[in-house]
Motif scaffolding. Structure first.
Motif, PDB file in Angstrom:
ATOM      1  N   PHE A 129       0.852  -1.189   0.000  1.00 16.65           N
ATOM      2  CA  PHE A 129       0.000   0.000   0.000  1.00 16.65           C
ATOM      3  C   PHE A 129       0.886   1.236   0.000  1.00 16.65           C
ATOM      4  O   PHE A 129       1.733   1.410   0.874  1.00 16.65           O
ATOM      5  N   LEU A 130       0.661   2.092  -0.983  1.00 19.25           N
ATOM      6  CA  LEU A 130       1.430   3.322  -1.132  1.00 19.25           C
ATOM      7  C   LEU A 130       0.474   4.508  -1.048  1.00 19.25           C
ATOM      8  O   LEU A 130      -0.308   4.757  -1.970  1.00 19.25           O
ATOM      9  N   PRO A 131       0.489   5.260   0.075  1.00 17.64           N
ATOM     10  CA  PRO A 131      -0.419   6.414   0.190  1.00 17.64           C
ATOM     11  C   PRO A 131      -0.239   7.386  -0.975  1.00 17.64           C
ATOM     12  O   PRO A 131       0.799   7.425  -1.608  1.00 17.64           O
ATOM     13  N   PHE A 132      -1.221   8.180  -1.214  1.00 16.80           N
ATOM     14  CA  PHE A 132      -1.324   9.116  -2.339  1.00 16.80           C
ATOM     15  C   PHE A 132      -1.618   8.324  -3.621  1.00 16.80           C
ATOM     16  O   PHE A 132      -2.597   8.596  -4.301  1.00 16.80           O
ATOM     17  N   CYS A 133      -0.776   7.357  -3.918  1.00 21.24           N
ATOM     18  CA  CYS A 133      -1.017   6.515  -5.094  1.00 21.24           C
ATOM     19  C   CYS A 133      -2.281   5.679  -4.901  1.00 21.24           C
ATOM     20  O   CYS A 133      -3.201   5.721  -5.725  1.00 21.24           O
ATOM     21  N   ASP A 134      -2.349   4.936  -3.801  1.00 15.78           N
ATOM     22  CA  ASP A 134      -3.421   3.958  -3.621  1.00 15.78           C
ATOM     23  C   ASP A 134      -4.665   4.526  -2.961  1.00 15.78           C
ATOM     24  O   ASP A 134      -5.672   3.817  -2.847  1.00 15.78           O
ATOM     25  N   THR A 135      -4.626   5.762  -2.531  1.00 19.38           N
ATOM     26  CA  THR A 135      -5.868   6.427  -2.129  1.00 19.38           C
ATOM     27  C   THR A 135      -6.404   7.290  -3.272  1.00 19.38           C
ATOM     28  O   THR A 135      -7.390   8.008  -3.092  1.00 19.38           O
ATOM     29  N   ASP A 136      -5.738   7.223  -4.430  1.00 16.06           N
ATOM     30  CA  ASP A 136      -6.181   7.975  -5.619  1.00 16.06           C
ATOM     31  C   ASP A 136      -6.375   9.451  -5.288  1.00 16.06           C
ATOM     32  O   ASP A 136      -7.385  10.062  -5.650  1.00 16.06           O
ATOM     33  N   GLU A 137      -5.393  10.037  -4.605  1.00 15.79           N
ATOM     34  CA  GLU A 137      -5.576  11.387  -4.082  1.00 15.79           C
ATOM     35  C   GLU A 137      -5.891  12.401  -5.172  1.00 15.79           C
ATOM     36  O   GLU A 137      -6.700  13.305  -4.975  1.00 15.79           O
ATOM     37  N   GLU A 138      -5.268  12.260  -6.318  1.00 12.51           N
ATOM     38  CA  GLU A 138      -5.508  13.222  -7.397  1.00 12.51           C
ATOM     39  C   GLU A 138      -6.972  13.224  -7.844  1.00 12.51           C
ATOM     40  O   GLU A 138      -7.515  14.252  -8.214  1.00 12.51           O
ATOM     41  N   ASP A 139      -7.604  12.034  -7.818  1.00 12.30           N
ATOM     42  CA  ASP A 139      -8.950  11.906  -8.375  1.00 12.30           C
ATOM     43  C   ASP A 139     -10.029  11.697  -7.323  1.00 12.30           C
ATOM     44  O   ASP A 139     -11.219  11.652  -7.665  1.00 12.30           O
ATOM     45  N   LEU A 140      -9.644  11.553  -6.064  1.00  7.99           N
ATOM     46  CA  LEU A 140     -10.621  11.302  -5.018  1.00  7.99           C
ATOM     47  C   LEU A 140     -11.580  12.488  -4.877  1.00  7.99           C
ATOM     48  O   LEU A 140     -11.157  13.634  -4.812  1.00  7.99           O
ATOM     49  N   VAL A 141     -12.859  12.175  -4.811  1.00  6.13           N
ATOM     50  CA  VAL A 141     -13.878  13.193  -4.577  1.00  6.13           C
ATOM     51  C   VAL A 141     -14.563  12.857  -3.257  1.00  6.13           C
ATOM     52  O   VAL A 141     -15.070  11.747  -3.074  1.00  6.13           O
ATOM     53  N   ALA A 142     -14.548  13.792  -2.335  1.00  2.00           N
ATOM     54  CA  ALA A 142     -15.202  13.601  -1.038  1.00  2.00           C
ATOM     55  C   ALA A 142     -15.628  14.958  -0.518  1.00  2.00           C
ATOM     56  O   ALA A 142     -15.026  15.983  -0.851  1.00  2.00           O
ATOM     57  N   GLU A 143     -16.659  14.969   0.310  1.00  3.21           N
ATOM     58  CA  GLU A 143     -17.160  16.237   0.834  1.00  3.21           C
ATOM     59  C   GLU A 143     -16.080  16.964   1.628  1.00  3.21           C
ATOM     60  O   GLU A 143     -15.924  18.180   1.529  1.00  3.21           O
ATOM     61  N   VAL A 144     -15.336  16.202   2.451  1.00  5.35           N
ATOM     62  CA  VAL A 144     -14.191  16.740   3.184  1.00  5.35           C
ATOM     63  C   VAL A 144     -13.011  15.833   2.835  1.00  5.35           C
ATOM     64  O   VAL A 144     -12.775  14.814   3.477  1.00  5.35           O
ATOM     65  N   LYS A 145     -12.272  16.208   1.807  1.00  2.39           N
ATOM     66  CA  LYS A 145     -11.298  15.301   1.210  1.00  2.39           C
ATOM     67  C   LYS A 145     -10.180  14.931   2.179  1.00  2.39           C
ATOM     68  O   LYS A 145      -9.767  13.769   2.257  1.00  2.39           O
ATOM     69  N   GLY A 146      -9.665  15.927   2.927  1.00  2.00           N
ATOM     70  CA  GLY A 146      -8.578  15.636   3.856  1.00  2.00           C
ATOM     71  C   GLY A 146      -8.990  14.619   4.904  1.00  2.00           C
ATOM     72  O   GLY A 146      -8.237  13.699   5.227  1.00  2.00           O
ATOM     73  N   ARG A 147     -10.187  14.772   5.459  1.00  2.00           N
ATOM     74  CA  ARG A 147     -10.670  13.808   6.452  1.00  2.00           C
ATOM     75  C   ARG A 147     -10.808  12.422   5.841  1.00  2.00           C
ATOM     76  O   ARG A 147     -10.471  11.412   6.473  1.00  2.00           O
ATOM     77  N   ARG A 148     -11.310  12.347   4.622  1.00  2.00           N
ATOM     78  CA  ARG A 148     -11.474  11.035   3.974  1.00  2.00           C
ATOM     79  C   ARG A 148     -10.116  10.374   3.751  1.00  2.00           C
ATOM     80  O   ARG A 148      -9.969   9.160   3.958  1.00  2.00           O
ATOM     81  N   LEU A 149      -9.118  11.146   3.353  1.00  2.00           N
ATOM     82  CA  LEU A 149      -7.779  10.589   3.181  1.00  2.00           C
ATOM     83  C   LEU A 149      -7.243  10.059   4.505  1.00  2.00           C
ATOM     84  O   LEU A 149      -6.643   8.975   4.562  1.00  2.00           O
ATOM     85  N   PHE A 150      -7.452  10.819   5.578  1.00  2.00           N
ATOM     86  CA  PHE A 150      -7.038  10.364   6.909  1.00  2.00           C
ATOM     87  C   PHE A 150      -7.725   9.045   7.257  1.00  2.00           C
ATOM     88  O   PHE A 150      -7.081   8.101   7.736  1.00  2.00           O
ATOM     89  N   GLU A 151      -9.010   8.955   7.022  1.00  2.00           N
ATOM     90  CA  GLU A 151      -9.760   7.748   7.377  1.00  2.00           C
ATOM     91  C   GLU A 151      -9.270   6.540   6.590  1.00  2.00           C
ATOM     92  O   GLU A 151      -9.131   5.441   7.137  1.00  2.00           O
ATOM     93  N   LEU A 152      -8.997   6.726   5.304  1.00  2.00           N
ATOM     94  CA  LEU A 152      -8.531   5.617   4.480  1.00  2.00           C
ATOM     95  C   LEU A 152      -7.183   5.088   4.967  1.00  2.00           C
ATOM     96  O   LEU A 152      -6.958   3.872   5.019  1.00  2.00           O
ATOM     97  N   ASP A 153      -6.275   6.012   5.323  1.00  2.00           N
ATOM     98  CA  ASP A 153      -4.965   5.588   5.808  1.00  2.00           C
ATOM     99  C   ASP A 153      -5.062   4.975   7.207  1.00  2.00           C
ATOM    100  O   ASP A 153      -4.472   3.925   7.485  1.00  2.00           O
TER     101      ASP A 153
END
Length: 317
Positions: free
Chosen positions: A35-59
Motif C-alpha cells: 500500500f502506497l499512500p497518495f497513489c493507492d488512495t487515488d488522491e488526485e482523483d478522489l472526490v469527497a465532501e471533506v477530502k482531507g478527512r477522507r484521506l485520513f480515514e482511508l490511511d
C-alpha cells in the motif's frame, strides 16, 4: 494484510522515491500486498465532501492491520504525518522498519549518546533502522567534456538504491507482530500528559503549571533530560498510553516528530488528544479543505486549543 510504505507526500521527488521502493517490494511480495499512500488512495482523483478527512480515514483504517510498515525519514526535519503513522503502527503491534540516508547523527548534549534521529523516541520504538549514510562508489575517471554533476548524481542514485534494497530485505526478515516496547508508567491513571513544542517550550511550561494549578495531575516528557534518552523515550510512550488525555503543542513549522508519534500512539490506544496551537498556519492543496496542520495530525485530535482556559475546559469536558 499489506505492507505500508509511509513517506512524505508533498514533493515529486519524495513520491518518486517511495514509488521506487514500493515497486521493488511488490516484485517480491506481490503488488496487492503493498500500500502506497497518495497513489493507492487515488488522491488526485478522489472526490469527497471533506477530502482531507477522507484521506485520513482511508490511511488510518489500514494502519492497525498491517504485516509491517516501512517508513522513509530523512534529515533533521521529519515529516509529521509519517511520524504519526509510525506511532499508530507501533501501538498496534505492527513492526516498523525506518529507512534513512541522513549522514548526521544527533545527541541531547554535546557528548551524549549518539542517536539516529533528533528525537530519541523514533529510535526507541523502531523495530529496525536501516541507515545508509554514505554516497555510492566513485564512478570511473571522467572523460573530457563529461559533467562532474552526472557523476555525483550517480553516486547519490547508488546510495538510494542500496538503501531501498537493504530496507526491503530487512522488512522481509522481520518476525510477525511484535510486542510494543514498554516501560512501566509511574503515573496516576487520570493524569494528563503534556508534550511541549521545542519551538515554544516556555509557553507550554506555563500551560503545564496552569493545569496543575487547576487541580490536574500533569506528566511531562523525560526523554530530553534522562541520562538514558532511549529509556526516557520508552517511559514517555508508556506514560502517554496510560494517561487519561494527551495535550500536545503542535506549534512550529510542523508538528515536532516525537509529538506526532505520540499522537499516533495515543489514537491507537484510545487516549483522547488535543492540539495546542495559538497561532495556526494553514496549508492548501487542490481539492482539499484548508488544513491547520498535517491532515494525519489534524484529524487524529479531538480538539484544537489556543489558550490556557480552553485547555482547562477540554480537560473537564
Amino acid at each position: 494484510m499489506p505492507f505500508y510504505v509511509a513517506h512524505r507526500l508533498f514533493a515529486a521527488h519524495d513520491r518518486a522515491l517511495a514509488a521506487d521502493l514500493a515497486d521493488r517490494l511488490a516484485i517480491k511480495v506481490g503488488p496487492d500486498r503493498v500500500f502506497l499512500p497518495f497513489c493507492d488512495t487515488d488522491e488526485e482523483d478522489l472526490v469527497a465532501e471533506v477530502k482531507g478527512r477522507r484521506l485520513f480515514e482511508l490511511d488510518r483504517d489500514r494502519l492497525g492491520h498491517l504485516d509491517a510498515m516501512i517508513a522513509i525519514l530523512h534529515g533533521p526535519s521529519l515529516d509529521d504525518g509519517v511520524c504519526m503513522e509510525i506511532g499508530y503502527a507501533i501501538a498496534s503491534g505492527v513492526p516498523v522498519v525506518v529507512l534513512t540516508t541522513d549522514f548526521q547523527t544527533y545527541s541531547m548534549t554535546e557528548a551524549g549518546t549518539r542517536l539516529e534521529f533528533p528525537d530519541p523516541i523514533l529510535q526507541a520504538v523502531a523495530t529496525r533502522i536501516v541507515r545508509v549514510a554514505t554516497l555510492g562508489p566513485s564512478p570511473l575517471p571522467s572523460v573530457p567534456g563529461q559533467s562532474r554533476f552526472k557523476g555525483f548524481q550517480a553516486r547519490n542514485a547508488a546510495q538510494t538504491s542500496t538503501a531501498i534494497d537493504t530496507a526491503i530485505d530487512t522488512l522481509l526478515d522481520l518476525p510477525g507482530r511484535v510486542p510494543l516496547p514498554t516501560a512501566s508508567p509511574v503515573i496516576p491513571g487520570a493524569a494528563v500528559y503534556v508534550e511541549p513544542s521545542p519551538y515554544l517550550s516556555r509557553r507550554m511550561g506555563h500551560l503545564a503549571e496552569s493545569l496543575a494549578g487547576g487541580g490536574h495531575t500533569v506528566v511531562e516528557p523525560q526523554r530530553f533530560t534522562a541520562p538514558d534518552p532511549i529509556a526516557g523515550a520508552l517511559a514517555d510512550l508508556a506514560a502517554v498510553r496510560a494517561a487519561a488525555r494527551l495535550l500536545v503543542d503542535v506549534s512550529g513549522p510542523e508538528t515536532p516528530p516525537g509529538a506526532a508519534l505520540l499522537i499516533g500512539a495515543a489514537l491507537a490506544s484510545g487516549v483522547r488528544v488535543a492540539a495546542f496551537q495559538s497561532y495556526p498556519a494553514f496549508t492548501h492543496a487542490h481539492g482539499r479543505e484548508p488544513n491547520w496542520r498535517n491532515l494525519m495530525i489534524q484529524y487524529a485530535v479531538d480538539a484544537r486549543l489556543s489558550s490556557d482556559e480552553a485547555a482547562l475546559s477540554w480537560l473537564v469536558a
